[in-house]
Design a protein around this motif. Sequence first.
Motif, PDB file in Angstrom:
ATOM      1  N   THR A 109      -0.646  -1.213   0.576  1.00 18.55           N
ATOM      2  CA  THR A 109      -0.452  -0.727   1.932  1.00 18.55           C
ATOM      3  C   THR A 109      -1.190   0.613   2.106  1.00 18.55           C
ATOM      4  O   THR A 109      -1.573   1.249   1.140  1.00 18.55           O
ATOM      5  CB  THR A 109       1.036  -0.569   2.247  1.00 18.55           C
ATOM      6  N   GLY A 110      -1.384   0.991   3.358  1.00 20.19           N
ATOM      7  CA  GLY A 110      -2.036   2.269   3.615  1.00 20.19           C
ATOM      8  C   GLY A 110      -3.531   2.231   3.390  1.00 20.19           C
ATOM      9  O   GLY A 110      -4.159   3.239   3.104  1.00 20.19           O
ATOM     10  N   VAL A 151       2.068  -9.501   1.138  1.00 20.45           N
ATOM     11  CA  VAL A 151       3.118  -8.711   0.488  1.00 20.45           C
ATOM     12  C   VAL A 151       2.468  -7.384   0.110  1.00 20.45           C
ATOM     13  O   VAL A 151       1.613  -7.348  -0.769  1.00 20.45           O
ATOM     14  CB  VAL A 151       3.661  -9.435  -0.761  1.00 20.45           C
ATOM     15  N   ALA A 152       2.855  -6.317   0.815  1.00 19.67           N
ATOM     16  CA  ALA A 152       2.109  -5.061   0.681  1.00 19.67           C
ATOM     17  C   ALA A 152       2.920  -3.994  -0.057  1.00 19.67           C
ATOM     18  O   ALA A 152       4.011  -3.643   0.366  1.00 19.67           O
ATOM     19  CB  ALA A 152       1.712  -4.544   2.058  1.00 19.67           C
ATOM     20  N   PHE A 153       2.373  -3.500  -1.143  1.00 19.19           N
ATOM     21  CA  PHE A 153       3.024  -2.472  -1.953  1.00 19.19           C
ATOM     22  C   PHE A 153       2.364  -1.125  -1.725  1.00 19.19           C
ATOM     23  O   PHE A 153       1.224  -1.044  -1.292  1.00 19.19           O
ATOM     24  CB  PHE A 153       2.910  -2.815  -3.443  1.00 19.19           C
ATOM     25  N   GLU A 154       3.093  -0.065  -2.105  1.00 16.61           N
ATOM     26  CA  GLU A 154       2.524   1.262  -1.918  1.00 16.61           C
ATOM     27  C   GLU A 154       1.485   1.594  -2.989  1.00 16.61           C
ATOM     28  O   GLU A 154       0.487   2.225  -2.726  1.00 16.61           O
ATOM     29  CB  GLU A 154       3.621   2.329  -1.947  1.00 16.61           C
ATOM     30  N   GLU A 195       2.040  -1.610  -8.744  1.00 14.88           N
ATOM     31  CA  GLU A 195       3.043  -2.595  -8.367  1.00 14.88           C
ATOM     32  C   GLU A 195       2.398  -3.865  -7.807  1.00 14.88           C
ATOM     33  O   GLU A 195       2.914  -4.954  -8.014  1.00 14.88           O
ATOM     34  CB  GLU A 195       4.017  -2.002  -7.337  1.00 14.88           C
TER      35      GLU A 195
END
Lengths: 405, 339
Positions: free
Chosen positions: B152-153, B174-177, B181
């Motif tokens: 993400t971001g 499915v978005a992780f920081e 991860e």
Amino acid sequence: MASGPSGGTSSPRGVLAVINNPTFRGVIVQLVFVAVLAWFVWDVIDNTARNLQRANIAAGYGFLNRTAGFGIVQTLIDYAETSSYGRAVLVGLLNTLLVAGLGIVVATALGFLVGIARLSRNWLIAKIATAYVEIIRNIPLLLQLFFWYFAVLRAVPGMREKWTFLGVFHLNIAGLHVPRLAFGDGSIFILAAIPVAIAISVFVAHWGKGRLDRTGRKPPVGWISAALIVGLPILVFFIAGRPITFDVPVFNETGPILRRGFQSGTGMTIIPEFVGLVLALSIYTAAYIAEVVRAGIEAVSHGQSEAAASLGLKPGQTLRFVVIPQALRVIIPPLTNQYLNLTKNSSLAVAVAYPDLVSVGGTVLNQTGQAVEMVSIWMLFYLGLSLLTSMVMNYWNRRVALVER
Amino acid sequence: MRRTIVSAVTGITLALAGLSFASAGTLEDVKAKGFVQCGVNPSLIGFGVPDEKGVWSGLDVDFCRAVASAIFGDPTKVKYTPLNAKERFTALQSGEIDLLSRNTTWTMSRDTSLGLMFVGVTYYDGQGFMVRKSLGVSSALELSGAKVCAQTGTTTELNLADYFRSHNMPYEVVAFEKNEEVLQAYEAGRCDAYTTDASGLYAERLKLTNPDDHMILPEIISKEPLGPAVRQGDDKWFNVVKWTLFALLDAEELGITKANVDEKKTSDNPEIKRLLGTEGDFGTGVGLTNDWAYNIIKQVGNYGEIFDANVGPSTKLGIARGLNNLWSKGGIQYAPPIR
């Protein structure tokens, strides 16, 4: 005798009297303080706006109307890539509310259970509860979150396989797949039956209380209400011609590998990110709630239980009518803190890909570069939610507080 | 997450402080403090990553070294600020760093509304997909209905959505920081595919337990010109960083390498003479000494050498030059001449 009514405000002694007046000075000091604070806040906002402009950074909330363009894995309301940034933020906000609401319910139930278990006379139960509290509250929440998420992921079967229990619940790495309720024509009557049943139950409870006061006999109000709330919608369901059906998740076992597994758009999927987050938040917060509950119960002096026993109350009644009402006075204020903590901790969701307000907002922030605006939305929302929680809890606290005359 | 908020708040606070950094001139500030503060990626093999001893390496890191060499003649005069995708722009806007060299895509909105400017392209990249070989897929067009893990971001989520939408394929993101991860979730089987810039895919694949079980699909679904960025409104500093990049490219074109730069100094070729500062006053024009480019090449090497050492075919990543080859050799890397 020079002083007196003739002194007036013009004479030096009159002025002195006003200055020495503590009320007057208090008001002046507070006015000056408020003025300085207002000036400071205005200066901060004005300066930020001007500096952003000077650095060529666009400002304002207009970006919320622009098309978002990115996908979100869990949406409670209709959302597509063509929706606006504002709607994306709203989706994140609802996801946060869902996880915080469910987390609070689960944490409270678990916390009360563990808190009472810690006071159990059974040695094993008391020690297990103590171990739970000491282990859980001494490990950082983020690590527990990763543990639950990746533990859940590694433990369940892959995307092309499934575990089935009770015939309708299917679990695999993509989540828990359950039948979804599909509402046909006439479903509205069934949904309307629920508030009607609740309203009648309230009336029944009122009647039951009057009956108890008059005759001393307690009618089975609980059973009647339960039968009403469950029975009435079911009755309407059949009268309306069974308009609610189950949309069962479809599982393909053949075809190209990518096409196997559960088909999107069928049934309802509870994503593992949500499960992991709720588990971690509630288990962590429950450890603190358990301590709060234990403290509350221990604060009620043992003499109260003895007095209740000598009046002939059974242990269950003692707990319900004597101990818990008094314990709640001690429990509610710190319980509010735990609810607020849980809500704010839910912002860790982004670490495990749960699309909460912080996660979705982060994407919006990155795509638009509107850091100041997005951070202000975040802060305002968490502040608002926390104030609302406090308000509800304070109301409840006043209800149970000791009324002193 | 907290770090993002901290840096955003820092950004706001510094904005309040009146951006006193910008007014003094970044080049003068850098010279006065004696080092370049460079924002880099802390975990992308080949672009920016520290080893066990804390020594940084990577293509983006070497660019920071090149800038330091141009100014100080010493590639060690760099301090690194590890940044994640969300913190990077705020760190630059607020003056926390002098130079952002963190595999950052040059886009119009970033160039025009974030108060920063991209100096050029150090690496022509594009977004791609990695999948398990057992999936039996050979093209991204067969990914209809796939679950895709992303970070993400970044612009990754947007490109992904655009690609699947334009081909009418359903998908789930499915978005992780953090990248760590994303990779773990992909390896656990949460997703069918993992998407990020192709260079990143090659780097991340090495971290998987069995890299050979995974393949990178041939489709590149977006243009990702990665380049360094500086704050807007400081033209002098912009020029220094921009011409450091051009010097690296010109040096490769002229055949000047770390090894032969001293002997090339005596060359009769006027282009080489101007680049190495034996003719003309090009260095002082940009606020540096005339041997600025000599120092860059002597200390860090030319663009080709940096590429080969960090991401090239002989490294673990094994990425071919492709688009990143010089224009004269079939690529699109092209720098204006020094004259």
